[in-house]
Design a protein around this motif. Structure first.
Motif, PDB file in Angstrom:
ATOM      1  N   LYS A  76      29.163  25.214  63.849  1.00  0.00           N
ATOM      2  CA  LYS A  76      30.575  25.071  64.179  1.00  0.00           C
ATOM      3  C   LYS A  76      30.837  23.673  64.705  1.00  0.00           C
ATOM      4  O   LYS A  76      29.947  23.025  65.270  1.00  0.00           O
ATOM      5  CB  LYS A  76      31.024  26.129  65.178  1.00  0.00           C
ATOM      6  CG  LYS A  76      30.665  25.850  66.613  1.00  0.00           C
ATOM      7  CD  LYS A  76      31.408  26.785  67.539  1.00  0.00           C
ATOM      8  CE  LYS A  76      31.247  26.342  68.969  1.00  0.00           C
ATOM      9  NZ  LYS A  76      32.020  27.154  69.883  1.00  0.00           N
ATOM     10  N   THR A 122      36.675  23.673  67.760  1.00  0.00           N
ATOM     11  CA  THR A 122      36.549  25.032  68.286  1.00  0.00           C
ATOM     12  C   THR A 122      35.795  24.972  69.608  1.00  0.00           C
ATOM     13  O   THR A 122      34.577  25.011  69.632  1.00  0.00           O
ATOM     14  CB  THR A 122      35.777  25.921  67.287  1.00  0.00           C
ATOM     15  OG1 THR A 122      36.211  25.633  65.969  1.00  0.00           O
ATOM     16  CG2 THR A 122      35.985  27.373  67.575  1.00  0.00           C
ATOM     17  N   ARG A 177      34.026  30.154  72.405  1.00  0.00           N
ATOM     18  CA  ARG A 177      32.870  30.743  71.727  1.00  0.00           C
ATOM     19  C   ARG A 177      33.291  31.546  70.506  1.00  0.00           C
ATOM     20  O   ARG A 177      34.325  32.210  70.517  1.00  0.00           O
ATOM     21  CB  ARG A 177      32.118  31.656  72.683  1.00  0.00           C
ATOM     22  CG  ARG A 177      31.439  30.874  73.777  1.00  0.00           C
ATOM     23  CD  ARG A 177      30.431  31.721  74.462  1.00  0.00           C
ATOM     24  NE  ARG A 177      29.737  30.913  75.458  1.00  0.00           N
ATOM     25  CZ  ARG A 177      28.704  31.344  76.123  1.00  0.00           C
ATOM     26  NH1 ARG A 177      28.248  32.549  75.953  1.00  0.00           N
ATOM     27  NH2 ARG A 177      28.122  30.566  77.006  1.00  0.00           N
ATOM     28  N   LEU A 178      32.453  31.496  69.476  1.00  0.00           N
ATOM     29  CA  LEU A 178      32.718  32.266  68.260  1.00  0.00           C
ATOM     30  C   LEU A 178      32.516  33.751  68.504  1.00  0.00           C
ATOM     31  O   LEU A 178      31.646  34.149  69.283  1.00  0.00           O
ATOM     32  CB  LEU A 178      31.762  31.834  67.144  1.00  0.00           C
ATOM     33  CG  LEU A 178      32.031  30.533  66.424  1.00  0.00           C
ATOM     34  CD1 LEU A 178      30.935  30.304  65.400  1.00  0.00           C
ATOM     35  CD2 LEU A 178      33.372  30.540  65.759  1.00  0.00           C
ATOM     36  N   GLU A 179      33.305  34.557  67.822  1.00  0.00           N
ATOM     37  CA  GLU A 179      33.163  36.004  67.880  1.00  0.00           C
ATOM     38  C   GLU A 179      33.504  36.537  66.489  1.00  0.00           C
ATOM     39  O   GLU A 179      34.649  36.494  66.063  1.00  0.00           O
ATOM     40  CB  GLU A 179      34.106  36.578  68.932  1.00  0.00           C
ATOM     41  CG  GLU A 179      33.835  38.022  69.259  1.00  0.00           C
ATOM     42  CD  GLU A 179      34.615  38.489  70.462  1.00  0.00           C
ATOM     43  OE1 GLU A 179      35.259  39.544  70.340  1.00  0.00           O
ATOM     44  OE2 GLU A 179      34.573  37.810  71.503  1.00  0.00           O
ATOM     45  N   LEU A 180      32.472  36.999  65.762  1.00  0.00           N
ATOM     46  CA  LEU A 180      32.636  37.438  64.375  1.00  0.00           C
ATOM     47  C   LEU A 180      32.108  38.845  64.182  1.00  0.00           C
ATOM     48  O   LEU A 180      31.183  39.263  64.879  1.00  0.00           O
ATOM     49  CB  LEU A 180      31.870  36.499  63.438  1.00  0.00           C
ATOM     50  CG  LEU A 180      32.192  35.017  63.494  1.00  0.00           C
ATOM     51  CD1 LEU A 180      31.166  34.238  62.696  1.00  0.00           C
ATOM     52  CD2 LEU A 180      33.574  34.764  62.964  1.00  0.00           C
ATOM     53  N   GLU A 199      28.727  34.215  70.104  1.00  0.00           N
ATOM     54  CA  GLU A 199      27.921  33.003  70.226  1.00  0.00           C
ATOM     55  C   GLU A 199      27.164  33.014  71.554  1.00  0.00           C
ATOM     56  O   GLU A 199      27.721  33.348  72.598  1.00  0.00           O
ATOM     57  CB  GLU A 199      28.846  31.796  70.166  1.00  0.00           C
ATOM     58  CG  GLU A 199      28.146  30.495  70.346  1.00  0.00           C
ATOM     59  CD  GLU A 199      29.103  29.332  70.398  1.00  0.00           C
ATOM     60  OE1 GLU A 199      28.681  28.276  70.922  1.00  0.00           O
ATOM     61  OE2 GLU A 199      30.241  29.453  69.934  1.00  0.00           O
TER      62      GLU A 199
END
Length: 49
Positions: A21, A26, A29-32, A47
């Protein structure tokens, strides 16, 4: 500028995925939703540090 981040399953806490990333664009934190082979279901992956 892309940095490598590790994604951890919120259910079983296993670190299953590695992705990249751009931290300038961004900052949070990523959240997928990804498939966890340990839970055998689609779960939320966040993340980690």
């Amino acid at each position: 500028m892309a940095d490598r981040v590790t994604l951890e399953c919120t259910e079983c806490k296993n670190r299953n995925y590695i992705t990249y990333k751009n931290k300038k664009n961004t900052t949070e934190r990523l959240e997928l939703k990804k498939y966890c082979k340990f839970c055998k279901d689609h779960t939320t992956h966040k993340e980690t540090k």
